[in-house]
Design an enzyme around this catalytic site. Structure first.
Site, PDB file in Angstrom:
ATOM      1  N   GLU A  40       0.823  -1.210   0.000  1.00 37.01           N
ATOM      2  CA  GLU A  40       0.000   0.000   0.000  1.00 37.01           C
ATOM      3  C   GLU A  40       0.856   1.259   0.000  1.00 37.01           C
ATOM      4  OE1 GLU A  40      -3.037   0.245  -0.646  1.00 37.01           O
ATOM      5  OE2 GLU A  40      -3.580  -1.868  -0.516  1.00 37.01           O
ATOM      6  N   TYR A 123      -6.280   6.267   4.546  1.00 41.86           N
ATOM      7  CA  TYR A 123      -6.431   5.252   3.513  1.00 41.86           C
ATOM      8  C   TYR A 123      -5.617   4.005   3.825  1.00 41.86           C
ATOM      9  CZ  TYR A 123      -5.537   2.416  -0.473  1.00 41.86           C
ATOM     10  OH  TYR A 123      -5.390   1.313  -1.261  1.00 41.86           O
ATOM     11  N   ASP A 141      -9.594   5.161  -2.263  1.00 42.67           N
ATOM     12  CA  ASP A 141      -8.464   5.778  -2.953  1.00 42.67           C
ATOM     13  C   ASP A 141      -9.005   6.534  -4.162  1.00 42.67           C
ATOM     14  OD1 ASP A 141      -9.125   3.810  -4.786  1.00 42.67           O
ATOM     15  OD2 ASP A 141      -7.071   3.111  -5.068  1.00 42.67           O
ATOM     16  N   CYS A 196     -12.897   1.838 -15.124  1.00 41.90           N
ATOM     17  CA  CYS A 196     -13.410   3.198 -14.921  1.00 41.90           C
ATOM     18  C   CYS A 196     -12.243   4.166 -14.693  1.00 41.90           C
ATOM     19  CB  CYS A 196     -14.369   3.218 -13.740  1.00 41.90           C
ATOM     20  SG  CYS A 196     -15.366   4.720 -13.603  1.00 41.90           S
ATOM     21  N   CYS A 203     -16.209   2.209 -20.898  1.00 44.24           N
ATOM     22  CA  CYS A 203     -17.617   2.029 -20.534  1.00 44.24           C
ATOM     23  C   CYS A 203     -18.234   0.802 -21.202  1.00 44.24           C
ATOM     24  CB  CYS A 203     -18.409   3.279 -20.880  1.00 44.24           C
ATOM     25  SG  CYS A 203     -17.896   4.747 -19.951  1.00 44.24           S
ATOM     26  N   CYS A 206     -17.676  -2.086 -18.938  1.00 43.89           N
ATOM     27  CA  CYS A 206     -18.005  -1.876 -17.528  1.00 43.89           C
ATOM     28  C   CYS A 206     -19.220  -2.700 -17.105  1.00 43.89           C
ATOM     29  CB  CYS A 206     -18.278  -0.400 -17.269  1.00 43.89           C
ATOM     30  SG  CYS A 206     -18.636  -0.039 -15.526  1.00 43.89           S
ATOM     31  N   CYS A 212     -24.967   3.060 -14.317  1.00 45.10           N
ATOM     32  CA  CYS A 212     -24.118   4.217 -14.040  1.00 45.10           C
ATOM     33  C   CYS A 212     -24.882   5.534 -14.186  1.00 45.10           C
ATOM     34  CB  CYS A 212     -22.920   4.199 -14.979  1.00 45.10           C
ATOM     35  SG  CYS A 212     -21.801   5.599 -14.780  1.00 45.10           S
TER      36      CYS A 212
END
Length: 295
Positions: A40, A123, A141, A196, A203, A206, A212
């Protein structure tokens, strides 16, 4: 109805993740909480393709906090290589020392204890809870922010700064069950990273395209475009610092001022970069002006 749509978005994204998740080493069954924490920190502002080989080498050399805590700082900075923002390497070593001193070398399991560690913010603490311990946490994030802004908020991109409204939405979407919440965190992050995306969202691929809100609104442009700062690189102090650090990482001996002078034409900018590296603890300079990594 809105709550039902949010629930459907969450369900579809998690189902998609089952088949689309990347095979990343910090997701492997044998991952350790320390390995997750390292990943991370490395992934902050650095793409996966650069992080993965560095993470593997790092884990082989320093598989536990105790290993990193006692490592020479120069070795740590060399191993960090070109991941960028090398102060992260210093904070990570400070974090390792704190884990050893405060928690007997075991990465803590509570948000408060995690956030008390050097270099661990909101985070990172949430990510460790979710991805290392499978605990419910709200992991947000830039990828998650973008997914929620489009799929739920109906806008092209979130505001430049994280807002209280975004935090409330992310909290409401996180399932109450620990395992389900951790899975949703990973799935929503993956969707933002792979599909995304910021500049060229796919798209057509997706899983939530039909749900959406942004697509339903006609895919309006970014309302905050004029407020976003772009990070330049060429000619900046960051570039100079990077060039100096590259020289120090490859040098076996302290670098002479004449060698440093050859790294950058603008002497004032070079001197400013060197002074900044010394101030940040990333380099040390002797009385003769020679520069080297911290010992």
């Amino acid at each position: 109805m809105e709550a039902a749509r949010r629930s459907e978005v969450r369900s579809v994204v998690v189902d998609w993740f089952e088949g689309a998740a990347r095979d990343l080493p910090w997701r492997a069954p044998d991952r350790t909480p320390w390995g997750v924490l390292v990943s991370e920190v490395m992934l902050q502002q650095t793409p996966v393709v650069r992080v993965e080989p560095a993470w593997r080498a790092w884990q082989e050399q320093w598989p536990t906090p105790a290993d990193l805590a006692q490592a020479p700082t120069a070795d740590v900075l060399r191993a960090w290589g070109r991941l960028g923002y090398p102060r992260r390497a210093l904070r990570l070593q400070e974090c390792a020392r704190a884990v050893v001193e405060r928690h007997d070398g075991v990465v803590p399991r509570t948000e408060a204890e995690l956030r008390a560690l050097p270099g661990v913010g909101e985070y990172t603490a949430a990510a460790v809870l979710a991805f290392a311990y499978g605990r419910r946490s709200v992991v947000v994030d830039t990828n998650v922010r973008r997914v929620l802004a489009r799929a739920i908020g109906g806008v092209a991109l979130p505001a430049p700064s994280y807002t209280a409204a975004e935090r409330a939405l992310a909290t409401a979407l996180a399932p109450e069950d620990d395992a389900a919440a951790a899975r949703w965190a990973a799935a929503s992050m993956e969707l933002g990273a792979l599909v995304c995306t910021a500049k060229a969202p796919r798209c057509g691929a997706c899983p939530v395209a039909e749900l959406c809100a942004w697509r339903r609104a006609g895919s309006p442009p970014d309302a905050h475009a004029g407020k976003r700062r772009t990070q330049a690189w060429a000619g900046t102090d960051r570039q100079v610092r990077g060039r100096v650090m590259a020289q120090l990482r490859q040098a076996d001996e302290p670098t002479h001022p004449a060698v440093l002078a050859g790294l950058w034409a603008d002497r004032a900018q070079l001197d400013r970069a060197v002074a900044g590296l010394v101030e940040d603890g990333l380099a040390e300079q002797d009385d003769a002006g020679r520069l080297h990594l911290p010992r």
